[in-house]
Design a protein around this motif. Structure first.
Motif, PDB file in Angstrom:
ATOM      1  N   GLN A 120       0.869   4.650   5.043  1.00 42.83           N
ATOM      2  CA  GLN A 120       0.772   3.452   5.922  1.00 42.83           C
ATOM      3  C   GLN A 120       1.522   3.467   7.172  1.00 42.83           C
ATOM      4  O   GLN A 120       2.595   4.013   7.389  1.00 42.83           O
ATOM      5  N   GLY A 121       0.531   3.027   8.171  1.00 44.45           N
ATOM      6  CA  GLY A 121       1.206   3.203   9.557  1.00 44.45           C
ATOM      7  C   GLY A 121       1.177   1.671  10.163  1.00 44.45           C
ATOM      8  O   GLY A 121       0.511   0.987   9.571  1.00 44.45           O
ATOM      9  N   VAL A 122       1.741   1.425  11.357  1.00 42.73           N
ATOM     10  CA  VAL A 122       1.707   0.296  11.859  1.00 42.73           C
ATOM     11  C   VAL A 122       1.551   0.223  13.521  1.00 42.73           C
ATOM     12  O   VAL A 122       1.846   1.231  14.032  1.00 42.73           O
ATOM     13  N   LEU A 123       0.747  -0.508  13.995  1.00 43.61           N
ATOM     14  CA  LEU A 123       0.327  -0.493  15.524  1.00 43.61           C
ATOM     15  C   LEU A 123       0.869  -1.762  16.095  1.00 43.61           C
ATOM     16  O   LEU A 123       0.660  -3.012  15.484  1.00 43.61           O
ATOM     17  N   LEU A 140       5.116   5.225  11.148  1.00 43.81           N
ATOM     18  CA  LEU A 140       5.056   5.159   9.783  1.00 43.81           C
ATOM     19  C   LEU A 140       5.872   4.243   8.744  1.00 43.81           C
ATOM     20  O   LEU A 140       6.864   4.009   9.068  1.00 43.81           O
ATOM     21  N   ILE A 141       5.330   3.379   7.771  1.00 45.82           N
ATOM     22  CA  ILE A 141       5.944   2.499   6.938  1.00 45.82           C
ATOM     23  C   ILE A 141       6.561   3.134   5.834  1.00 45.82           C
ATOM     24  O   ILE A 141       5.991   4.075   5.093  1.00 45.82           O
ATOM     25  N   ASP A 142       7.970   3.120   5.772  1.00 45.13           N
ATOM     26  CA  ASP A 142       8.788   3.569   4.617  1.00 45.13           C
ATOM     27  C   ASP A 142       9.635   2.303   4.164  1.00 45.13           C
ATOM     28  O   ASP A 142       9.648   1.068   4.854  1.00 45.13           O
ATOM     29  N   ASP A 143      10.616   2.232   3.151  1.00 45.59           N
ATOM     30  CA  ASP A 143      11.261   1.496   2.824  1.00 45.59           C
ATOM     31  C   ASP A 143      12.270   0.925   3.971  1.00 45.59           C
ATOM     32  O   ASP A 143      12.558  -0.206   4.479  1.00 45.59           O
ATOM     33  N   ALA A 144      12.722   1.974   4.776  1.00 45.68           N
ATOM     34  CA  ALA A 144      13.579   1.432   6.076  1.00 45.68           C
ATOM     35  C   ALA A 144      12.973   1.060   7.138  1.00 45.68           C
ATOM     36  O   ALA A 144      13.206  -0.313   7.742  1.00 45.68           O
ATOM     37  N   LEU A 183       0.680  -1.315  -0.063  1.00 52.04           N
ATOM     38  CA  LEU A 183      -0.074  -0.085   0.084  1.00 52.04           C
ATOM     39  C   LEU A 183       0.744   1.285  -0.003  1.00 52.04           C
ATOM     40  O   LEU A 183       0.415   2.271  -0.663  1.00 52.04           O
ATOM     41  N   HIS A 184       1.948   1.265   0.756  1.00 51.71           N
ATOM     42  CA  HIS A 184       3.232   2.545   0.620  1.00 51.71           C
ATOM     43  C   HIS A 184       3.407   2.489  -0.975  1.00 51.71           C
ATOM     44  O   HIS A 184       3.465   3.661  -1.224  1.00 51.71           O
ATOM     45  N   ASP A 185       3.680   1.324  -1.277  1.00 50.37           N
ATOM     46  CA  ASP A 185       4.381   1.477  -2.792  1.00 50.37           C
ATOM     47  C   ASP A 185       3.184   2.042  -3.860  1.00 50.37           C
ATOM     48  O   ASP A 185       3.508   2.629  -4.893  1.00 50.37           O
ATOM     49  N   LEU A 186       1.583   1.810  -3.503  1.00 49.51           N
ATOM     50  CA  LEU A 186       0.660   2.262  -4.032  1.00 49.51           C
ATOM     51  C   LEU A 186       0.660   3.837  -4.064  1.00 49.51           C
ATOM     52  O   LEU A 186      -0.433   4.569  -4.659  1.00 49.51           O
ATOM     53  N   GLY A 187       1.281   4.346  -3.051  1.00 50.03           N
ATOM     54  CA  GLY A 187       1.369   5.892  -2.692  1.00 50.03           C
ATOM     55  C   GLY A 187       0.439   6.416  -1.580  1.00 50.03           C
ATOM     56  O   GLY A 187       0.103   7.449  -1.270  1.00 50.03           O
ATOM     57  N   MET A 188       0.096   5.100  -1.027  1.00 45.56           N
ATOM     58  CA  MET A 188      -0.753   5.339   0.413  1.00 45.56           C
ATOM     59  C   MET A 188       0.188   5.974   1.561  1.00 45.56           C
ATOM     60  O   MET A 188       1.469   5.313   1.541  1.00 45.56           O
TER      61      MET A 188
END
Length: 445
Positions: free
Chosen positions: A59-62, A389-393, A52-57
């Protein structure tokens, strides 16, 4: 003012297991006592987040809950060292023990109800953790859920946190699984829709007779009051009691909304036409796309089996909408045919993306169960704990963390292993540092 809707997905915990704890949840019951794969489950969830991050959204994580819940077992009379508590509980009260090992916090649609600042009287984003009183194993979650949410959304200039509703069946609250929001744009005031299963104080009203109705009208009304919502932008709809008795334990198993689209099954609601009329009236002049799936196209049982409605509907950066569906939908002739046809129709939904989340599906939750939606302005997003928040790293870091700490396979016998408890606590202690959450777990205090 630019505003986005962020999906915060629940990270599957290191003790992910199938215990068949959820009466009324067909998938959960059917897979009771099967061996699970915590590592595979966590990686499947992370892959969906990254996609979803790669689709441009955004995105977070709990973070997950800490399990087994030793503190609760001690409250219930089991004593001695942690190892002794595990041994006593697993032998003397196996059902209680399994409940205290539940992996259900992965389904963060049940974590809380969220109202964005555009809807609330004080202009803040409001969070109320769900009390989840209908199921003992889930009723153990709200306090830690509240701490995790407060550590994720910690700026009181923008975020308002409430204590969960009273722990009583009259105010049974299952969170965002029975709540959705429609709006023309995420940053504009919308219509918040609360779907309830029964009236708590008027037993003469229709209610299911086989499976429990977990959400009460009174709980939904209380949440709306706490969040400072206006009556003219709030709708309360009763879920069809018959569909609950068929195994639709939450509204998000039979209906899902996004912006100006409500995607629902023909049998979803008790008084459908009046409910839809009220939604359109309160939404305003712009058309709401009511996308109805008829029983002859997809039966309720097939919708439950594939979790057609427990899909996510997202708005892509292009402005078109996409359905995020489990591969179980793709594998069903009737559902895949329906979705292939849907994206050619006159609705904003133009894409379908399939994801393998079978570890979650087998325990009773699909893509929509795994995420909590939070609409925010740029300023509010900037005030969020950025480590969540989700990113590549972050994706790479969390994958490495899973590889380091998670077991490939887990069965009931493993849950009583004191070493698993040590492994889990070690993993979660490290996770709170990765996500910068502080001491949210009881064992850290």
């Amino acid at each position: 003012m630019k505003q986005v809707e962020v999906n915060f997905d629940g990270l599957v915990g290191p003790t992910h297991n199938y215990a068949g704890l959820s009466f009324g949840n067909v998938a959960s019951l059917n897979n009771a006592n099967a061996k699970s794969s915590p590592k595979q489950a966590a990686k499947q969830g992370l892959l969906k987040m990254k996609a979803l991050h790669d689709l441009g959204m955004t995105q977070g994580v709990l973070a997950p809950q800490a399990r087994p819940d030793i503190d609760t077992l001690r409250r219930l009379g089991f004593t001695g060292s942690d190892a002794n508590v595990l041994e006593q509980a697993s032998k003397r009260a196996p059902e209680v023990f399994l409940a205290c090992c539940s992996a259900s916090s992965m389904w963060t649609a049940n974590a809380a109800t969220v109202s964005p600042s555009a809807d609330t009287h004080d202009g803040k984003v409001h969070f109320t953790p769900a009390n989840l009183t209908n199921k003992f194993h889930r009723s153990l979650e709200p306090e830690v859920t509240g701490r995790i949410l407060q550590s994720t959304f910690k700026n009181d200039k923008y975020f308002q946190h409430h204590v969960h509703l009273p722990d009583n069946e009259h105010f049974g609250d299952e969170g965002a699984a029975n709540h959705t929001r429609l709006c023309s744009e995420y940053g504009r005031a919308g219509v918040e829709i609360f779907v309830y299963g029964r009236h708590a104080f008027d037993v003469s009203k229709p209610a299911p007779t086989v499976f429990p109705a977990r959400q009460t009208l009174e709980a939904s009304q209380a949440i709306a009051r706490l969040h400072g919502l206006d009556d003219d932008t709030t709708v309360f709809i009763q879920q069809n009691p018959d569909v609950i008795d068929q195994g639709v334990f939450h509204n998000d198993v039979i209906s899902v909304g996004n912006q100006n689209v409500l995607f629902y099954h023909q049998q979803a609601f008790f008084d459908t036409q009046n409910a839809l009329d009220e939604i359109q009236r309160k939404f305003g002049d712009e058309k709401v796309h009511f996308v109805r799936v008829d029983t002859e196209a997809v039966t309720v049982q097939e919708a439950i089996k594939t979790y057609l409605f427990n899909t996510q509907i997202i708005t892509l950066p292009s402005g078109e909408m996409a359905i995020i569906a489990p591969t179980d939908c793709e594998e069903s002739d009737s559902v895949s045919k329906y979705l292939s046809n849907l994206i050619t129709q006159d609705t904003p939904i133009k894409h379908v993306h399939y994801f393998d989340v079978k570890q979650s599906m087998r325990n009773g939750g699909g893509p929509a169960c795994l995420r909590l939606r939070v609409a925010m302005t740029e300023q509010e997003l900037g005030a969020v704990n950025q480590n969540t928040l989700i990113d590549d790293a972050n994706f790479a870091k969390l994958n490495s963390w899973v590889d380091k700490h998670y077991r490939d396979e887990l069965g009931d016998d493993d849950l009583r292993d004191p070493q698993l408890l040590i492994e889990s606590r070690t993993a979660l202690d490290e996770l709170t540092q990765i996500l910068n959450l502080g001491s949210v777990y009881p064992f850290q205090r």
